[in-house]
Motif scaffolding. Sequence first.
Motif, mmCIF file in Angstrom:
data_model
loop_
_atom_site.group_PDB
_atom_site.id
_atom_site.type_symbol
_atom_site.label_atom_id
_atom_site.label_comp_id
_atom_site.label_asym_id
_atom_site.label_seq_id
_atom_site.Cartn_x
_atom_site.Cartn_y
_atom_site.Cartn_z
ATOM 1 N N HIS A 186 0.815 -1.220 0.000
ATOM 2 C CA HIS A 186 0.000 0.000 0.000
ATOM 3 C C HIS A 186 0.852 1.275 0.000
ATOM 4 C CE1 HIS A 186 -2.502 -3.104 2.056
ATOM 5 N NE2 HIS A 186 -3.436 -2.612 1.285
ATOM 6 N N LEU A 187 2.110 1.154 0.351
ATOM 7 C CA LEU A 187 2.917 2.350 0.609
ATOM 8 C C LEU A 187 3.095 3.262 -0.608
ATOM 9 C CD1 LEU A 187 5.606 0.932 3.085
ATOM 10 C CD2 LEU A 187 3.624 2.385 3.609
ATOM 11 N N PRO A 188 3.276 2.755 -1.820
ATOM 12 C CA PRO A 188 3.382 3.687 -2.953
ATOM 13 C C PRO A 188 2.134 4.550 -3.123
ATOM 14 C CG PRO A 188 4.152 1.505 -3.578
ATOM 15 C CD PRO A 188 3.486 1.354 -2.247
ATOM 16 N N TYR A 189 0.974 3.987 -2.878
ATOM 17 C CA TYR A 189 -0.282 4.725 -3.037
ATOM 18 C C TYR A 189 -0.507 5.662 -1.853
ATOM 19 C CZ TYR A 189 -0.527 0.889 -6.292
ATOM 20 O OH TYR A 189 -0.217 -0.012 -7.281
ATOM 21 N N LEU A 190 -0.094 5.216 -0.675
ATOM 22 C CA LEU A 190 -0.169 6.108 0.477
ATOM 23 C C LEU A 190 0.722 7.329 0.265
ATOM 24 C CD1 LEU A 190 -1.170 6.681 3.367
ATOM 25 C CD2 LEU A 190 0.824 5.413 4.197
ATOM 26 N N GLU A 191 1.879 7.127 -0.322
ATOM 27 C CA GLU A 191 2.779 8.255 -0.570
ATOM 28 C C GLU A 191 2.147 9.235 -1.560
ATOM 29 O OE1 GLU A 191 7.487 9.176 -1.078
ATOM 30 O OE2 GLU A 191 6.763 7.227 -1.768
ATOM 31 N N GLN A 192 1.453 8.730 -2.555
ATOM 32 C CA GLN A 192 0.748 9.627 -3.475
ATOM 33 C C GLN A 192 -0.317 10.435 -2.736
ATOM 34 O OE1 GLN A 192 -0.523 7.972 -7.337
ATOM 35 N NE2 GLN A 192 0.710 6.168 -6.855
ATOM 36 N N LEU A 193 -1.038 9.768 -1.845
ATOM 37 C CA LEU A 193 -2.067 10.459 -1.071
ATOM 38 C C LEU A 193 -1.455 11.559 -0.219
ATOM 39 C CD1 LEU A 193 -5.166 10.262 -0.159
ATOM 40 C CD2 LEU A 193 -4.234 9.122 1.863
ATOM 41 N N SER B 225 9.522 -13.316 7.381
ATOM 42 C CA SER B 225 10.238 -13.828 6.209
ATOM 43 C C SER B 225 11.582 -13.135 6.001
ATOM 44 C CB SER B 225 9.388 -13.647 4.948
ATOM 45 O OG SER B 225 9.350 -12.277 4.573
ATOM 46 N N GLY B 226 11.721 -11.944 6.561
ATOM 47 C CA GLY B 226 12.935 -11.164 6.339
ATOM 48 C C GLY B 226 12.956 -10.437 5.011
ATOM 49 N N LYS B 227 11.881 -10.555 4.234
ATOM 50 C CA LYS B 227 11.819 -9.889 2.928
ATOM 51 C C LYS B 227 11.267 -8.480 3.120
ATOM 52 C CE LYS B 227 11.114 -14.296 0.546
ATOM 53 N NZ LYS B 227 10.200 -15.124 -0.279
ATOM 54 N N THR B 228 12.150 -7.570 3.465
ATOM 55 C CA THR B 228 11.699 -6.245 3.879
ATOM 56 C C THR B 228 12.429 -5.096 3.179
ATOM 57 O OG1 THR B 228 13.259 -6.308 5.746
ATOM 58 C CG2 THR B 228 11.001 -7.074 6.166
ATOM 59 N N GLN B 229 13.166 -5.372 2.129
ATOM 60 C CA GLN B 229 13.910 -4.295 1.481
ATOM 61 C C GLN B 229 12.986 -3.253 0.875
ATOM 62 O OE1 GLN B 229 17.377 -3.861 1.570
ATOM 63 N NE2 GLN B 229 16.661 -1.832 0.965
ATOM 64 N N ALA B 230 11.926 -3.699 0.200
ATOM 65 C CA ALA B 230 10.982 -2.740 -0.386
ATOM 66 C C ALA B 230 10.323 -1.915 0.711
ATOM 67 C CB ALA B 230 9.925 -3.477 -1.203
ATOM 68 N N TRP B 231 9.935 -2.565 1.794
ATOM 69 C CA TRP B 231 9.365 -1.845 2.941
ATOM 70 C C TRP B 231 10.330 -0.782 3.445
ATOM 71 C CZ3 TRP B 231 11.623 -1.822 7.840
ATOM 72 C CH2 TRP B 231 10.881 -1.182 8.838
ATOM 73 N N SER B 232 11.580 -1.170 3.616
ATOM 74 C CA SER B 232 12.591 -0.254 4.143
ATOM 75 C C SER B 232 12.740 0.984 3.264
ATOM 76 C CB SER B 232 13.935 -0.992 4.257
ATOM 77 O OG SER B 232 14.945 -0.137 4.702
ATOM 78 N N ASP B 233 12.819 0.770 1.957
ATOM 79 C CA ASP B 233 13.005 1.890 1.022
ATOM 80 C C ASP B 233 11.782 2.800 0.998
ATOM 81 O OD1 ASP B 233 15.464 0.786 0.414
ATOM 82 O OD2 ASP B 233 14.774 -0.147 -1.450
ATOM 83 N N LEU B 234 10.599 2.210 0.989
ATOM 84 C CA LEU B 234 9.371 3.002 0.910
ATOM 85 C C LEU B 234 9.136 3.796 2.191
ATOM 86 C CD1 LEU B 234 7.199 0.349 -0.908
ATOM 87 C CD2 LEU B 234 7.710 2.639 -1.795
ATOM 88 N N ILE B 235 9.422 3.201 3.329
ATOM 89 C CA ILE B 235 9.282 3.920 4.602
ATOM 90 C C ILE B 235 10.223 5.119 4.635
ATOM 91 C CG2 ILE B 235 9.914 3.766 7.051
ATOM 92 C CD1 ILE B 235 7.143 2.761 6.607
ATOM 93 N N ARG B 236 11.440 4.923 4.163
ATOM 94 C CA ARG B 236 12.408 6.028 4.157
ATOM 95 C C ARG B 236 11.912 7.170 3.272
ATOM 96 N NH1 ARG B 236 16.369 3.319 2.779
ATOM 97 N NH2 ARG B 236 17.344 3.012 4.823
ATOM 98 N N SER B 237 11.323 6.829 2.145
ATOM 99 C CA SER B 237 10.821 7.858 1.227
ATOM 100 C C SER B 237 9.622 8.588 1.831
ATOM 101 C CB SER B 237 10.436 7.206 -0.097
ATOM 102 O OG SER B 237 9.908 8.161 -0.993
ATOM 103 N N ILE B 238 8.670 7.854 2.384
ATOM 104 C CA ILE B 238 7.471 8.464 2.958
ATOM 105 C C ILE B 238 7.818 9.359 4.133
ATOM 106 C CG2 ILE B 238 5.438 7.876 4.358
ATOM 107 C CD1 ILE B 238 4.848 5.640 2.412
#
Length: 277
Positions: free
Chosen positions: A144-151, A172-185
């Motif tokens: 959801h984060l890319p769309y939240l950032e647009q909002l 799962s440890g699969k969190t790179q996309a989460w990490s990058d998006l949180i930093r941007s937001i």
Amino acid sequence: MQRIDAHQHFWQLDRQDYRWLTSDLSELYRDYLPEHLTGLMSQGNVEKTILIQAADSLDETYFMMKLANQHEFIAGVVGWIDMLAYDAVEQLQRLSQQPKFKGIRPMLQDLSDPAWILNDAFAPIFQALIDNNLSFDALVKTEHLPYLEQLIKRYPHLKVVINHGAKPDIASGKTQAWSDLIRSIAQNPNVYCKLSGLVTEAGIHNNYVHIFPYMQHLFECFGSSRLMFGSDWPVLNLASDYPRWITYVEHFVQAMTPAQQQAIWNNNAATFYNLTL
């Protein structure tokens, strides 16, 4: 220092508001009401809470408002309105007449369309939130984060708080996309984040050592001025408990200055939710 729990729930099963709450969730499938929390709050030096919706029901929002008016420790309520209804703004305006009503939280994580929140028809609702100094709680996951950032960029004056650090997939440890998006937001100054819900996302790795890097990333992104403590009780009980999560947060903030600790435990929630303490 006194603390504000910026994220907790109550529910009463016989109200039948909670479609997600089924008997297979045995730890949660019971009533959780103020008398079940106050002792835990006292042990954890928590003085006030923000009560958050747990059902897509306007009736539940009024149930929460009733509890808030009966219990002084409930400093604010974040409810739900039917954002697709023709009278959505009127629903919001009626609720905004109550001093303890602080904002809304649509259950975005349960919707099939991760871009749902960008519906242009919601513009009057977001403007009403801004005009009434109300907030938007974002119950989101990584997708959801890319769309939240647009909002967020569309409404730079809207007060937004990300719930549970946007639920990184710690298990799962699969969190790179989460990490990058949180930093941007986090570069948007109108966005806060709740230090909550992480143990529930950790699976069997729900110990401090595994959760610490995610807490640290949120702190690095939002700083001590936009990060706020929340318990997510009683959902927290699926993976931990109230005293243990408080101990994790205490350990996490112990190296910070007293002012930074006070901000995370108390001041940021008070500021964001415009609390009268």
